[in-house]
Design an enzyme around this catalytic site. Structure first.
Site, PDB file in Angstrom:
ATOM      1  N   HIS A 116      51.270 -45.372  14.891  1.00 29.50           N
ATOM      2  CA  HIS A 116      52.294 -44.940  13.951  1.00 29.50           C
ATOM      3  C   HIS A 116      53.381 -46.152  14.029  1.00 29.50           C
ATOM      4  O   HIS A 116      54.387 -45.938  14.420  1.00 29.50           O
ATOM      5  CB  HIS A 116      52.973 -43.737  14.238  1.00 29.50           C
ATOM      6  CG  HIS A 116      53.839 -42.998  13.126  1.00 29.50           C
ATOM      7  ND1 HIS A 116      53.715 -43.787  11.710  1.00 29.50           N
ATOM      8  CD2 HIS A 116      54.325 -41.853  12.893  1.00 29.50           C
ATOM      9  CE1 HIS A 116      54.460 -42.889  11.049  1.00 29.50           C
ATOM     10  NE2 HIS A 116      54.878 -41.843  11.755  1.00 29.50           N
ATOM     11  N   GLN A 137      57.093 -46.000  12.540  1.00 30.24           N
ATOM     12  CA  GLN A 137      57.858 -45.027  13.347  1.00 30.24           C
ATOM     13  C   GLN A 137      58.379 -46.031  14.469  1.00 30.24           C
ATOM     14  O   GLN A 137      59.520 -45.761  14.625  1.00 30.24           O
ATOM     15  CB  GLN A 137      57.087 -43.895  13.781  1.00 30.24           C
ATOM     16  CG  GLN A 137      57.734 -42.933  14.763  1.00 30.24           C
ATOM     17  CD  GLN A 137      58.733 -42.294  13.672  1.00 30.24           C
ATOM     18  OE1 GLN A 137      58.231 -41.641  12.874  1.00 30.24           O
ATOM     19  NE2 GLN A 137      60.086 -42.235  14.090  1.00 30.24           N
ATOM     20  N   CYS A 186      60.080 -38.447  16.800  1.00 33.35           N
ATOM     21  CA  CYS A 186      59.737 -39.104  15.269  1.00 33.35           C
ATOM     22  C   CYS A 186      59.797 -38.049  14.383  1.00 33.35           C
ATOM     23  O   CYS A 186      60.097 -38.270  12.900  1.00 33.35           O
ATOM     24  CB  CYS A 186      58.246 -39.404  15.356  1.00 33.35           C
ATOM     25  SG  CYS A 186      57.127 -38.431  15.682  1.00 33.35           S
ATOM     26  N   ARG A 216      63.848 -45.148   9.143  1.00 37.31           N
ATOM     27  CA  ARG A 216      62.687 -45.488   8.434  1.00 37.31           C
ATOM     28  C   ARG A 216      62.607 -46.202   7.198  1.00 37.31           C
ATOM     29  O   ARG A 216      61.876 -47.056   6.752  1.00 37.31           O
ATOM     30  CB  ARG A 216      61.645 -44.046   8.363  1.00 37.31           C
ATOM     31  CG  ARG A 216      61.385 -43.322   9.494  1.00 37.31           C
ATOM     32  CD  ARG A 216      60.313 -44.143  10.384  1.00 37.31           C
ATOM     33  NE  ARG A 216      58.920 -44.251   9.629  1.00 37.31           N
ATOM     34  CZ  ARG A 216      58.072 -43.262   9.027  1.00 37.31           C
ATOM     35  NH1 ARG A 216      58.244 -42.024   9.921  1.00 37.31           N
ATOM     36  NH2 ARG A 216      56.942 -43.563   8.542  1.00 37.31           N
ATOM     37  N   ARG A 259      48.154 -43.240   4.852  1.00 36.03           N
ATOM     38  CA  ARG A 259      48.216 -42.233   5.996  1.00 36.03           C
ATOM     39  C   ARG A 259      46.719 -41.628   6.146  1.00 36.03           C
ATOM     40  O   ARG A 259      46.474 -41.050   5.402  1.00 36.03           O
ATOM     41  CB  ARG A 259      49.278 -41.245   5.909  1.00 36.03           C
ATOM     42  CG  ARG A 259      49.218 -40.297   7.064  1.00 36.03           C
ATOM     43  CD  ARG A 259      50.207 -39.499   6.931  1.00 36.03           C
ATOM     44  NE  ARG A 259      51.411 -39.958   7.635  1.00 36.03           N
ATOM     45  CZ  ARG A 259      52.609 -39.399   8.235  1.00 36.03           C
ATOM     46  NH1 ARG A 259      52.745 -37.951   8.086  1.00 36.03           N
ATOM     47  NH2 ARG A 259      53.654 -40.154   8.595  1.00 36.03           N
TER      48      ARG A 259
HETATM   49  N1  NVA Z   1      51.842 -37.263  16.494  1.00 35.18           N
HETATM   50  C1  NVA Z   1      52.250 -36.595  15.258  1.00 35.18           C
HETATM   51  C2  NVA Z   1      53.213 -37.432  14.352  1.00 35.18           C
HETATM   52  C3  NVA Z   1      53.629 -36.804  13.198  1.00 35.18           C
HETATM   53  C4  NVA Z   1      54.706 -37.886  12.459  1.00 35.18           C
HETATM   54  C5  NVA Z   1      51.106 -36.637  14.160  1.00 35.18           C
HETATM   55  O1  NVA Z   1      50.083 -37.273  14.295  1.00 35.18           O
HETATM   56  O2  NVA Z   1      50.612 -35.427  13.656  1.00 35.18           O
HETATM   57  N1   CP Z   2      57.756 -39.162  11.603  1.00 36.43           N
HETATM   58  C1   CP Z   2      56.924 -38.808  10.340  1.00 36.43           C
HETATM   59  O1   CP Z   2      56.093 -39.867  10.192  1.00 36.43           O
HETATM   60  O2   CP Z   2      57.282 -37.906   9.604  1.00 36.43           O
HETATM   61  P1   CP Z   2      56.441 -37.526   8.314  1.00 36.43           P
HETATM   62  O3   CP Z   2      55.207 -36.730   9.024  1.00 36.43           O
HETATM   63  O4   CP Z   2      57.260 -36.277   7.798  1.00 36.43           O
HETATM   64  O5   CP Z   2      56.007 -38.388   7.495  1.00 36.43           O
END
Ligand code: NVA
Ligand code: CP
Length: 310
Positions: A135, A138, A264, A292, A108
């Site tokens: 993502h 997701q 999400c 997930r 990530r």
């Molecule tokens: N769009 C959000 C998704 C978090 C799971 C982010 O990138 O922070």
């Molecule tokens: N939806 C998602 O990716 O959640 P987290 O940021 O908690 O991993």
């Protein structure tokens, strides 16, 4: 020794073909059934997943870590703040070392370029656990959840209300791969950038100035935070710009009566979604979050073991 499978990465949704996605969904269904029946299934015994996080996470970390353990393997958490990556070690060097000590890597991070560079030097499969651009795990879970609740997604309409962010881009890619439509409504200045979204064309999405028009007749309505991780400096401005893009009860009523609502998570009630929607009867967000776990177990199995005779 297990048979070698060709090295594959999952850096964006379109890295798998439609047939491969269908296979992963079928495996996820079976793996979920085994899990629910307390049937031990350890195909990844002795395999190690390394998870590298440059941003916060609840669901992604937990689902990958628990998932790997449930498949008989081990998961190691690395945070860039306390590894040498956070002190400037080149991504390519880290990839060479980490991939000699593990069987699978989940990352990530910020720019997609970082994960691409890591993957280019990795000996083992690399999975995108969220970048600024995409993502994909997701949307695997979201589509699996849709299929569980409503059947095939092909030909259906997804309404995306809000920011054209990493999750939106991935919905758009998925629409091309799996042949459904996305209606997108963003505030002016936040429109989809097809190239950044990695799209082949614009056949599978349509943009609407008014979010109510995007939601009209949709089979699935979805949104996400107005300010994604890494964009916190824009928060105040975004709160103003997105004020009319909240998914509320009226917007859900414009969708089909059997439409589902997804998010999400984490969610901000009163910003991108009204409490009456996320906590209401259309919402499937808890199934979505749980899935997930199941889809990523199927994905890890696929990347490490290839097709399994079912
Ligand atoms: N769009 C959000 C998704 C978090 C799971 C982010 O990138 O922070
Ligand atoms: N939806 C998602 O990716 O959640 P987290 O940021 O908690 O991993």
């Amino acid at each position: 020794m297990a048979a070698q499978v060709p090295l594959r990465h999952f850096l964006q949704f379109k890295d798998l073909s439609r047939a491969e996605h269908d296979y992963v969904f079928a495996r996820a269904r079976w793996i979920k059934q085994q899990f629910k029946a307390y049937q031990r299934y350890w195909p990844l015994a002795d395999r190690t997943l390394v998870m590298i996080f440059e941003k916060a996470s609840t669901r992604t970390r937990l689902s990958f870590e628990a998932g790997m353990q449930q498949l008989g393997g081990a998961a190691i958490y690395l945070n860039t703040r306390d590894s040498q990556l956070g002190r400037g070690e080149p991504v390519e060097d880290a990839a060479q070392v980490i991939s000699r000590m593990s069987d699978l890597v989940m990352i990530r991070t910020f720019e997609q370029d970082i994960i691409e560079r890591f993957a280019s030097k990795s000996r083992v499969p690399v999975i995108n656990g969220l970048t600024n651009e995409y993502h994909p795990c997701q949307i695997l879970a979201d589509i699996f959840t849709y299929i569980e609740h409503r059947g095939p997604i092909q030909g259906k309409t997804v309404a995306w209300i809000g920011d054209s962010n990493n999750v939106c881009n991935t919905w758009l890619q998925a629409a091309e791969v799996l042949d459904f439509n996305v209606h997108v409504s963003t505030p002016p200045g936040y429109e989809v950038e097809p190239e950044r979204a990695g799209l082949y064309g614009t056949d599978h999405f349509e943009e609407f100035a008014d979010p109510m028009d995007a939601a009209r007749g949709a089979d699935l309505v979805t949104t996400d935070v107005w300010t994604s991780m890494g964009f916190e400096a824009e928060n105040e401005e975004r709160l103003r710009d997105f004020a009319d893009w909240q998914v509320d009860g009226d917007m859900m009523n414009a969708a089909r009566p059997d439409a589902v609502f997804m998010h999400c998570l984490p969610a901000h009630r009163g910003e991108e979604v009204a409490a009456e929607v996320i906590d209401g009867s259309h919402s499937v967000v808890w199934d979505e979050a749980e899935n997930r776990l199941h889809v990523q177990k199927a994905l890890m199995e696929f990347l490490l073991l290839g097709h399994i005779e079912q």
